[in-house]
Design an enzyme around this catalytic site. Structure first.
Site, mmCIF file in Angstrom:
data_model
loop_
_atom_site.group_PDB
_atom_site.id
_atom_site.type_symbol
_atom_site.label_atom_id
_atom_site.label_comp_id
_atom_site.label_asym_id
_atom_site.label_seq_id
_atom_site.Cartn_x
_atom_site.Cartn_y
_atom_site.Cartn_z
ATOM 1 N N ARG A 277 14.984 66.428 68.587
ATOM 2 C CA ARG A 277 15.474 65.048 68.457
ATOM 3 C C ARG A 277 16.490 64.795 69.560
ATOM 4 N NH1 ARG A 277 15.222 61.652 64.114
ATOM 5 N NH2 ARG A 277 14.464 63.350 62.814
ATOM 6 N N GLU A 349 6.420 65.674 62.644
ATOM 7 C CA GLU A 349 5.809 64.517 63.307
ATOM 8 C C GLU A 349 5.766 64.698 64.828
ATOM 9 O OE1 GLU A 349 7.704 60.785 62.442
ATOM 10 O OE2 GLU A 349 6.829 59.829 64.204
ATOM 11 N N SER A 352 2.753 58.971 65.970
ATOM 12 C CA SER A 352 2.707 57.943 64.947
ATOM 13 C C SER A 352 1.841 56.820 65.496
ATOM 14 C CB SER A 352 4.123 57.450 64.653
ATOM 15 O OG SER A 352 4.139 56.657 63.497
#
Length: 430
Positions: A277, A349, A352
């Site tokens: 992140r 993830e 998306s």
RNA sequence: GGAGUGGUGGCCGAGUGGUCGAAGGCACACCCCUGCUAAGGGUGCAGGCGGGAAACCGUCUCGAGGGUUCGAAUCCCUUCCACUCCGCCA
């Protein structure tokens, strides 16, 4: 943005959609405002019509030389003009109020989206690949001996702070190779048009795709009013901002490899280790502009395009459909691809893929003229990661790690690495 | 950064105070003719908003905002944007 006329036609359906998102009903308030707004418009236009009629008579009176009548009408016009000014201002204010409210309301989920308050209610659609059996405890990417020399968080912190990474050498080469592989695949095999765009955009573009006005704290604004894109969905989608396209030009399929910038406000404490992140990361994005009839099929196609990358890399993943409570603001349905990260022992993830219907198109005023003529209609827009390059790097490193601290790299990358196949425990490409 | 030019309908492009929502062309749609591969003719065709069951009517829009005027695409001011030349520069 929702269509106020659709809300007028079926307020119950609108509120039901909000309820699925966990939001209170708003149709009644919106429609009350809409009533006021329309009343103002009607009043303003009626006054305007009166002024216009009087204006015409003024000209006639002057031509006839009827001074008295001329002066009388002049006064009448002046009076109407003031009335019009007041009423149109009020009408514009009502209109702006309504628009401001509509801009803050998320898109309606499609009927086949599962209901649920949070990510625990997402539904897995399918899995691909089997996680490796490790004869040792797999490490997180930043702990792997062969990776450490090429992933420098201390220097990044000195330069910029936390949530930044400096990459070097073999690891960076793999990172670069991944981006190239993704672009080549999308261009050569998926018929997407590679596109290079700015990463600094006007606020109107951020509004078009839905980042603004509601999520301003998630992105960075420059001192002169530009915004750093959090994803090239913003630039790719807004390429059609304000356009009226020919239906024959659709679908438009684009891909881009760009830097993305996110403030990660509200994510304090989450994923603070490694480069999962970041405030700045690289992503290959896919965007399609379609007709309403073809957007659902395009959604599956785009999901497949993203999956193809993971399959080429031999990375195990699963596809989930996000529930109503976990979907993004502009989406009507979202498929997330989650890649297996052995270091975390979970799926995370990496992509998306969303179909937004006409939600963004209405914000952007992006339309197409149907074949056979007729009024322009709003296009449908889709976007998806194909894939997040940094996270893909993590996946490649963690899945390919060996007991001795080296990393075996997927065959699909070898051509991009000058034929090299692995990173040694010392961090060299070999 | 300095100097200049310009922003008109899906596209190109006329229009410099009233008869302009706006000539003409292209594109598109329908029809006719022809009969065969970038032929011809006719008709239609800007968008938004509001009213109306509809036909249709009203209103706004010539980058945006403000002003002058009875009246503005046309004049004035501000602003945004694009382009050209000069300077600087990866």
């Amino acid at each position: 943005m929702h269509d106020i006329r659709a809300i007028r036609d079926n307020p119950a359906a609108f509120d039901a959609a909000l309820a699925r998102r966990g939001l209170p009903p708003q149709a009644a308030d919106l429609l009350a405002l809409d009533e006021e707004r329309r009343a103002k418009i009607l009043a303003a236009e009626t006054a305007q019509a009166a002024q216009n009629a009087a204006s015409k008579e003024v000209g006639a009176a002057k031509a006839k030389g009827d001074t008295a009548e001329f002066e009388r009408l002049r006064a009448l016009v002046a009076e109407k003009k003031a009335e019009v000014a007041r009423l149109t201002e009020e009408a514009a204010a009502e209109d702006a109020r309504l628009r401001d409210l509509l801009l803050m309301i998320p898109n309606a989920p499609l009927p086949d989206v599962p209901d649920g308050p949070d990510e625990d209610h997402n539904v897995e659609l399918r899995r691909w690949g089997n996680p490796r059996n490790f004869a040792f405890a797999p490490r997180e990417h930043f702990e792997i001996p062969g990776v450490k020399p090429g992933m420098d968080f201390a220097t990044a912190a000195k330069l910029s702070g936390s949530r930044f990474t400096v990459l070097r050498g073999a690891v960076l080469r793999v990172h670069r190779a991944l981006g190239q592989l993704m672009l080549d695949t999308h261009v050569n095999e998926h018929d997407l048009t590679e596109t290079w765009t700015p990463v600094l955009v006007r606020p109107e573009m951020m509004l078009g795709t839905g980042q603004l006005p509601k999520f301003a704290e998630d992105s960075y604004e420059t001192t002169n009013g530009w915004w750093l894109v959090p994803t090239s969905e913003v630039t790719l989608t807004n390429t059609v901002n304000g356009e009226i396209l020919d239906e024959a030009a659709l679908p438009i399929r684009m891909t881009a490899l760009t830097q993305c910038f996110r403030s990660e406000a509200g994510s304090a404490g989450k994923d603070t280790s490694g480069m999962l992140r970041q405030h700045q990361f690289e992503k290959v994005e896919m965007v399609s502009i379609t007709t309403p009839e073809t957007s659902r099929a395009e959604h599956d196609r785009m999901t497949g395009c993203a999956e193809a990358i993971l399959q080429k890399l031999g990375l195990p993943y699963r596809v989930i459909v996000l529930c109503t409570g976990d979907m993004g603001f502009g989406a009507t349905r979202t498929h997330d691809l989650e890649v297996w990260l052995p270091g975390q022992n979970k799926y995370r993830e990496i992509s998306s893929v969303s179909v937004c219907g006409d939600f963004q198109a209405r914000r952007m005023n992006a339309r197409y003229r149907p074949q056979g003529g007729g009024k322009p209609e709003f296009v449908h827009t889709l976007n998806g990661s194909g894939l997040a390059v940094g996270r893909c790097l993590i996946a490649v490193l963690e899945n390919g790690q060996q007991a001795d601290g080296s990393v075996e790299l997927p065959a699909a990358l070898h051509p991009y690495l000058g034929g090299k196949t692995r990173i040694t425990a010392e961090g060299a490409l070999a």
